[in-house]
Scaffold this active site. Structure first.
Site, mmCIF file in Angstrom:
data_model
loop_
_atom_site.group_PDB
_atom_site.id
_atom_site.type_symbol
_atom_site.label_atom_id
_atom_site.label_comp_id
_atom_site.label_asym_id
_atom_site.label_seq_id
_atom_site.Cartn_x
_atom_site.Cartn_y
_atom_site.Cartn_z
ATOM 1 N N SER A 1 27.631 42.500 35.763
ATOM 2 C CA SER A 1 27.702 42.132 37.085
ATOM 3 C C SER A 1 26.584 41.543 37.239
ATOM 4 C CB SER A 1 28.081 43.137 38.062
ATOM 5 O OG SER A 1 28.121 42.915 39.361
ATOM 6 N N HIS B 1 30.648 38.870 35.831
ATOM 7 C CA HIS B 1 31.381 39.313 36.803
ATOM 8 C C HIS B 1 30.543 39.206 38.140
ATOM 9 C CE1 HIS B 1 34.116 42.320 38.796
ATOM 10 N NE2 HIS B 1 33.101 42.687 39.623
ATOM 11 N N ASP C 1 30.340 39.360 42.051
ATOM 12 C CA ASP C 1 30.553 40.370 43.243
ATOM 13 C C ASP C 1 30.543 39.376 44.461
ATOM 14 O OD1 ASP C 1 31.645 42.795 42.164
ATOM 15 O OD2 ASP C 1 29.615 42.817 41.294
ATOM 16 N N MET D 1 30.500 39.414 48.496
ATOM 17 C CA MET D 1 30.777 40.498 49.569
ATOM 18 C C MET D 1 30.510 39.690 50.955
ATOM 19 S SD MET D 1 29.152 43.856 47.934
ATOM 20 C CE MET D 1 29.143 43.830 46.134
ATOM 21 N N HIS E 1 35.120 38.652 41.876
ATOM 22 C CA HIS E 1 35.667 39.633 42.431
ATOM 23 C C HIS E 1 35.325 39.929 44.082
ATOM 24 C CE1 HIS E 1 35.108 44.289 43.010
ATOM 25 N NE2 HIS E 1 35.968 44.169 43.703
ATOM 26 N N MET F 1 35.212 40.829 47.572
ATOM 27 C CA MET F 1 35.207 41.928 48.389
ATOM 28 C C MET F 1 34.974 41.202 49.987
ATOM 29 S SD MET F 1 33.134 44.655 46.255
ATOM 30 C CE MET F 1 32.332 43.747 45.129
ATOM 31 N N MET G 1 38.500 50.060 40.666
ATOM 32 C CA MET G 1 37.105 50.573 40.985
ATOM 33 C C MET G 1 37.007 51.961 40.506
ATOM 34 S SD MET G 1 35.687 47.853 42.176
ATOM 35 C CE MET G 1 34.138 48.392 42.694
ATOM 36 N N ASP H 1 35.197 49.049 37.082
ATOM 37 C CA ASP H 1 33.972 48.720 37.662
ATOM 38 C C ASP H 1 33.179 49.742 38.521
ATOM 39 O OD1 ASP H 1 31.999 47.372 38.986
ATOM 40 O OD2 ASP H 1 33.233 45.922 40.039
#
Length: 217
Positions: free
Chosen positions: A8, A33, A35, A37, A66, A68, A137, A175
């Site tokens: 990540s 990966h 993230d 957000m 991913h 979020m 998760m 993750d």
């Protein structure tokens, strides 16, 4: 299924993303990966489609985005154009989960569904036949560096059993808190894609990825 290490970049050096992603590739990682957000779905605010677009020409690694964020369906087209290979959406983030996953696939990306530590496998059973991956998760989403929650392995094992019983072929990704100690628990439960952030980027990236791979072999 092939085992894949998916570092990540939430734990990478934000000023040197290109350098760090190239190091991951050289060290033998299979996936990056990313993230995303929005400060609403989770408390943290990270980066958006611009980072994906900037990194895409720099590496041929698989980009696992991913999401979020609230209403991930709003961003499908731009992430596909930027070069994302896969988009993972949380059950709770979109009112029409099946439709959102369908849109992701129609945009040419792989579609993945995410469950938090407090979310039941029951909620995603209706979409398991259409997803390419389920992300379990193993910490609560939002911030890196958290401690692995062992109870989440029951969900990984449950998904693995459903996959076998129904002859499905989705991958299972974990993750949160993945280290050279916890990765073998996740592998034993049935996971094959392992997201590691803090563990990979603290110290020597090449050595740390090798430690993870050694546990899988």
């Amino acid at each position: 299924m092939d085992y894949k290490i998916a570092p990540s970049i939430l734990s990478a050096d934000f000023g040197h993303f290109t350098r760090d992603v190239k190091r991951l590739e050289q060290a033998g990682a299979e996936v990056v990966h990313i993230d995303i957000m929005d400060g609403h779905f989770v408390d943290n605010l990270t980066f958006g489609v611009g980072v994906v677009a900037a990194l895409r020409p720099e590496t041929s690694l698989f980009f696992d985005c991913h999401m979020m964020v609230e209403h991930p369906e709003k961003y499908i087209t731009e992430f596909a154009k930027a070069g994302a290979d896969s988009m993972s959406v949380h059950v709770e983030s979109t009112p029409h989960l099946h439709g959102t996953l369908q849109q992701i696939k129609n945009a040419g990306m792989k579609a993945s569904v995410v469950i938090n530590p407090g979310t039941s496998v029951e909620l995603i059973k209706p979409v398991l036949s259409m997803v390419d991956m389920v992300l379990v998760m193993t910490v609560n989403p939002g911030f890196g560096g958290q401690k692995f929650i062992p109870e989440t392995m029951e969900k990984v094992a449950e998904l693995s059993a459903i996959r076998e019983a129904k002859n499905l072929n989705f991958e299972i990704e974990v993750d949160g808190g993945i280290t050279d100690e916890t990765i073998s628990l996740a592998k034993a439960a049935g996971a094959n894609v392992f997201v590691a952030g803090s563990f990979v980027f603290k110290g020597n990236v090449e050595d740390n990825i090798k430690k993870l791979k050694d546990q899988l072999n």
